[in-house]
Design a protein around this motif. Structure first.
Motif, PDB file in Angstrom:
ATOM      1  N   MET A   1       0.818  -1.196   0.000  1.00 63.71           N
ATOM      2  CA  MET A   1       0.000   0.000   0.000  1.00 63.71           C
ATOM      3  C   MET A   1       0.865   1.265   0.000  1.00 63.71           C
ATOM      4  O   MET A   1       0.541   2.267  -0.624  1.00 63.71           O
ATOM      5  CB  MET A   1      -0.902  -0.001   1.242  1.00 63.71           C
ATOM      6  N   SER A   2       1.978   1.242   0.743  1.00 67.00           N
ATOM      7  CA  SER A   2       2.773   2.450   0.887  1.00 67.00           C
ATOM      8  C   SER A   2       3.549   2.748  -0.382  1.00 67.00           C
ATOM      9  O   SER A   2       3.835   1.871  -1.190  1.00 67.00           O
ATOM     10  CB  SER A   2       3.741   2.311   2.068  1.00 67.00           C
ATOM     11  N   LYS A   3       3.921   4.021  -0.557  1.00 68.19           N
ATOM     12  CA  LYS A   3       4.571   4.485  -1.775  1.00 68.19           C
ATOM     13  C   LYS A   3       5.830   5.282  -1.453  1.00 68.19           C
ATOM     14  O   LYS A   3       5.946   5.919  -0.414  1.00 68.19           O
ATOM     15  CB  LYS A   3       3.622   5.380  -2.576  1.00 68.19           C
ATOM     16  N   ARG A   4       6.760   5.250  -2.405  1.00 71.18           N
ATOM     17  CA  ARG A   4       7.949   6.094  -2.336  1.00 71.18           C
ATOM     18  C   ARG A   4       7.643   7.431  -3.006  1.00 71.18           C
ATOM     19  O   ARG A   4       6.920   7.485  -4.004  1.00 71.18           O
ATOM     20  CB  ARG A   4       9.084   5.372  -3.055  1.00 71.18           C
ATOM     21  N   ILE A   5       8.197   8.499  -2.456  1.00 68.27           N
ATOM     22  CA  ILE A   5       8.036   9.829  -3.047  1.00 68.27           C
ATOM     23  C   ILE A   5       9.417  10.403  -3.332  1.00 68.27           C
ATOM     24  O   ILE A   5      10.265  10.471  -2.430  1.00 68.27           O
ATOM     25  CB  ILE A   5       7.263  10.785  -2.119  1.00 68.27           C
ATOM     26  N   ASP A   6       9.640  10.791  -4.578  1.00 70.64           N
ATOM     27  CA  ASP A   6      10.897  11.436  -4.984  1.00 70.64           C
ATOM     28  C   ASP A   6      10.631  12.915  -5.211  1.00 70.64           C
ATOM     29  O   ASP A   6       9.905  13.292  -6.133  1.00 70.64           O
ATOM     30  CB  ASP A   6      11.436  10.794  -6.257  1.00 70.64           C
ATOM     31  N   VAL A   7      11.222  13.737  -4.359  1.00 69.68           N
ATOM     32  CA  VAL A   7      11.064  15.190  -4.462  1.00 69.68           C
ATOM     33  C   VAL A   7      12.298  15.757  -5.155  1.00 69.68           C
ATOM     34  O   VAL A   7      13.429  15.435  -4.777  1.00 69.68           O
ATOM     35  CB  VAL A   7      10.895  15.812  -3.061  1.00 69.68           C
ATOM     36  N   LYS A   8      12.072  16.582  -6.177  1.00 70.15           N
ATOM     37  CA  LYS A   8      13.185  17.113  -6.962  1.00 70.15           C
ATOM     38  C   LYS A   8      13.049  18.622  -7.134  1.00 70.15           C
ATOM     39  O   LYS A   8      12.072  19.113  -7.698  1.00 70.15           O
ATOM     40  CB  LYS A   8      13.220  16.454  -8.350  1.00 70.15           C
ATOM     41  N   ASP A   9      14.049  19.359  -6.614  1.00 72.78           N
ATOM     42  CA  ASP A   9      14.151  20.813  -6.814  1.00 72.78           C
ATOM     43  C   ASP A   9      12.827  21.523  -6.529  1.00 72.78           C
ATOM     44  O   ASP A   9      12.340  22.329  -7.330  1.00 72.78           O
ATOM     45  CB  ASP A   9      14.615  21.130  -8.239  1.00 72.78           C
ATOM     46  N   TYR A  13       6.048  28.686  -3.005  1.00 71.08           N
ATOM     47  CA  TYR A  13       5.781  30.120  -2.968  1.00 71.08           C
ATOM     48  C   TYR A  13       4.432  30.403  -2.319  1.00 71.08           C
ATOM     49  O   TYR A  13       3.477  29.646  -2.471  1.00 71.08           O
ATOM     50  CB  TYR A  13       5.730  30.690  -4.396  1.00 71.08           C
ATOM     51  N   TYR A  14       4.378  31.539  -1.623  1.00 69.11           N
ATOM     52  CA  TYR A  14       3.110  32.152  -1.237  1.00 69.11           C
ATOM     53  C   TYR A  14       3.084  33.517  -1.924  1.00 69.11           C
ATOM     54  O   TYR A  14       3.755  34.448  -1.482  1.00 69.11           O
ATOM     55  CB  TYR A  14       3.006  32.307   0.280  1.00 69.11           C
ATOM     56  N   GLY A  15       2.357  33.587  -3.038  1.00 66.80           N
ATOM     57  CA  GLY A  15       2.434  34.792  -3.854  1.00 66.80           C
ATOM     58  C   GLY A  15       3.844  34.930  -4.414  1.00 66.80           C
ATOM     59  O   GLY A  15       4.387  33.998  -5.007  1.00 66.80           O
ATOM     60  N   ASP A  16       4.477  36.079  -4.167  1.00 66.11           N
ATOM     61  CA  ASP A  16       5.846  36.301  -4.645  1.00 66.11           C
ATOM     62  C   ASP A  16       6.896  35.836  -3.643  1.00 66.11           C
ATOM     63  O   ASP A  16       8.089  35.839  -3.948  1.00 66.11           O
ATOM     64  CB  ASP A  16       6.069  37.800  -4.938  1.00 66.11           C
ATOM     65  N   PHE A  17       6.450  35.463  -2.449  1.00 63.47           N
ATOM     66  CA  PHE A  17       7.402  35.084  -1.404  1.00 63.47           C
ATOM     67  C   PHE A  17       7.821  33.634  -1.547  1.00 63.47           C
ATOM     68  O   PHE A  17       6.982  32.723  -1.566  1.00 63.47           O
ATOM     69  CB  PHE A  17       6.778  35.308  -0.020  1.00 63.47           C
ATOM     70  N   LEU A  18       9.134  33.419  -1.665  1.00 60.32           N
ATOM     71  CA  LEU A  18       9.693  32.067  -1.738  1.00 60.32           C
ATOM     72  C   LEU A  18       9.866  31.558  -0.314  1.00 60.32           C
ATOM     73  O   LEU A  18      10.728  32.021   0.432  1.00 60.32           O
ATOM     74  CB  LEU A  18      11.032  32.083  -2.481  1.00 60.32           C
ATOM     75  N   ALA A  19       9.017  30.595   0.084  1.00 69.53           N
ATOM     76  CA  ALA A  19       9.016  30.109   1.470  1.00 69.53           C
ATOM     77  C   ALA A  19       9.996  28.968   1.688  1.00 69.53           C
ATOM     78  O   ALA A  19      10.630  28.867   2.740  1.00 69.53           O
ATOM     79  CB  ALA A  19       7.606  29.668   1.859  1.00 69.53           C
ATOM     80  N   VAL A  20      10.092  28.069   0.712  1.00 73.32           N
ATOM     81  CA  VAL A  20      10.991  26.914   0.796  1.00 73.32           C
ATOM     82  C   VAL A  20      11.669  26.768  -0.557  1.00 73.32           C
ATOM     83  O   VAL A  20      11.009  26.847  -1.597  1.00 73.32           O
ATOM     84  CB  VAL A  20      10.217  25.616   1.144  1.00 73.32           C
ATOM     85  N   GLU A  21      12.983  26.543  -0.540  1.00 73.05           N
ATOM     86  CA  GLU A  21      13.740  26.549  -1.795  1.00 73.05           C
ATOM     87  C   GLU A  21      14.564  25.275  -1.983  1.00 73.05           C
ATOM     88  O   GLU A  21      15.265  24.832  -1.078  1.00 73.05           O
ATOM     89  CB  GLU A  21      14.679  27.768  -1.816  1.00 73.05           C
ATOM     90  N   GLY A  22      14.429  24.698  -3.178  1.00 71.91           N
ATOM     91  CA  GLY A  22      15.365  23.688  -3.658  1.00 71.91           C
ATOM     92  C   GLY A  22      15.410  22.385  -2.887  1.00 71.91           C
ATOM     93  O   GLY A  22      16.490  21.814  -2.710  1.00 71.91           O
ATOM     94  N   VAL A  23      14.262  21.886  -2.451  1.00 73.70           N
ATOM     95  CA  VAL A  23      14.270  20.635  -1.687  1.00 73.70           C
ATOM     96  C   VAL A  23      14.333  19.434  -2.629  1.00 73.70           C
ATOM     97  O   VAL A  23      13.509  19.296  -3.537  1.00 73.70           O
ATOM     98  CB  VAL A  23      13.015  20.514  -0.789  1.00 73.70           C
ATOM     99  N   THR A  24      15.316  18.582  -2.424  1.00 72.03           N
ATOM    100  CA  THR A  24      15.448  17.318  -3.142  1.00 72.03           C
ATOM    101  C   THR A  24      15.649  16.216  -2.109  1.00 72.03           C
ATOM    102  O   THR A  24      16.577  16.285  -1.296  1.00 72.03           O
ATOM    103  CB  THR A  24      16.630  17.347  -4.128  1.00 72.03           C
ATOM    104  N   MET A  25      14.768  15.218  -2.105  1.00 74.64           N
ATOM    105  CA  MET A  25      14.893  14.117  -1.151  1.00 74.64           C
ATOM    106  C   MET A  25      14.048  12.952  -1.630  1.00 74.64           C
ATOM    107  O   MET A  25      13.092  13.123  -2.387  1.00 74.64           O
ATOM    108  CB  MET A  25      14.457  14.553   0.259  1.00 74.64           C
ATOM    109  N   THR A  26      14.406  11.753  -1.194  1.00 71.80           N
ATOM    110  CA  THR A  26      13.612  10.557  -1.464  1.00 71.80           C
ATOM    111  C   THR A  26      13.028  10.055  -0.155  1.00 71.80           C
ATOM    112  O   THR A  26      13.761   9.788   0.802  1.00 71.80           O
ATOM    113  CB  THR A  26      14.477   9.461  -2.111  1.00 71.80           C
ATOM    114  N   ILE A  27      11.708   9.943  -0.124  1.00 76.99           N
ATOM    115  CA  ILE A  27      10.995   9.450   1.047  1.00 76.99           C
ATOM    116  C   ILE A  27      10.665   7.988   0.786  1.00 76.99           C
ATOM    117  O   ILE A  27       9.920   7.658  -0.134  1.00 76.99           O
ATOM    118  CB  ILE A  27       9.726  10.282   1.299  1.00 76.99           C
TER     119      ILE A  27
END
Length: 259
Positions: A1-9, A13-27
């Motif tokens: 049932m469970s899945k792997r998630i690959d997050v890349k770059d 954003y919230y509007g023009d504000f960059l809240a989190v930048e450049g996250v790359t990780m494998t869950i």
């Protein structure tokens, strides 16, 4: 049932504000991933991108990819509602629906998804979900009572039962034990350890001991200053992160020098 998630770059954003930048990780599937870091560094924001919950805030958007089963969750043809069925969420404070009974709370997500089920199937699903949340034996004789009549720790497990009733593949938990007493916290931690046999679990926590106890991998987020975006500083096996982190920032945070 469970899945792997690959997050890349991933940029959030919230509007023009960059809240989190450049996250790359494998869950990894069938594991618990803990996200740690000081307040305001983007942990919860990032967590909410994994089921597109952040999009309920006007102007919120994401650049980059979060790939599950070969499918980018942010592709144009992907329905955010379907993503949220696959990727359930449990919030910081227990939030059972106060006008609903314990049984109705468990079934709320299923009915919200317009699934019609027979009474016998509904009863089985309530029992299975409450057993999955280690709550059945405590509430089986009072299923018609309001969910709000339960203790705080029981309410949080009821919310977990509600989340798993829709049969997700991933469970996100945003500080699931921060509002609970130590005994209830331990019950939630024990439950997470059992649930990872069937689910991919990602938790945000400010409790370093909790992260060390329950997680298989840990990601440390930090922020350079007010108005700056949060970054994933280090991501590794939890035992390595807590014994010999690579980055000095990580060591300083884990040892309590800041945050």
């Amino acid at each position: 049932m469970s899945k792997r998630i690959d997050v890349k770059d991933l940029n959030v954003y919230y509007g023009d504000f960059l809240a989190v930048e450049g996250v790359t990780m494998t869950i990894e599937p069938r594991s618990i991933t803990a996200l740690i870091g000081p307040s305001g560094c983007g942990k919860s924001t990032f967590l909410r991108t994994l089921n597109r919950m952040h999009e309920v805030i006007p102007g919120a958007r994401v650049e980059g990819e979060a790939i599950m089963d070969g499918q980018n969750l942010y592709a144009d043809d992907v329905d955010p509602v379907q993503v949220r069925r696959q990727v359930g969420m449990v919030f910081q404070r227990p939030n059972p629906f106060p006008t609903m009974s314990i049984a109705e709370n468990v079934l709320a997500g299923v009915r919200l998804n317009n699934r019609r089920i027979k009474k016998s199937e509904a009863e089985d699903l309530v029992e299975d979900s409450l057993r999955g949340a280690n709550l059945w034996n405590e509430v089986k004789d009072r299923l018609a009572r309001p969910g709000s009549s339960l203790s705080g720790g029981q309410q949080q497990r009821l919310c977990i039962a509600r989340a798993i009733a829709v049969r997700p593949e991933v469970l996100l938990m945003d500080e699931p034990a921060s509002a609970l007493d130590p005994i209830s916290t331990l019950a939630i931690e024990d439950l997470m350890a059992e649930l990872k046999d069937d689910y991919t679990i990602v938790i945000v926590t400010h409790n370093m001991q909790q992260a060390a106890r329950v997680s298989d991998k840990t990601g440390f987020f930090n922020i350079a200053g007010t108005g700056k975006p949060g970054h994933l500083i280090e991501y590794d096996a939890t035992d390595k992160m807590f014994s010999s982190p690579t980055m000095k920032e990580t060591e300083d945070y884990i040892s309590g020098r800041f945050g």
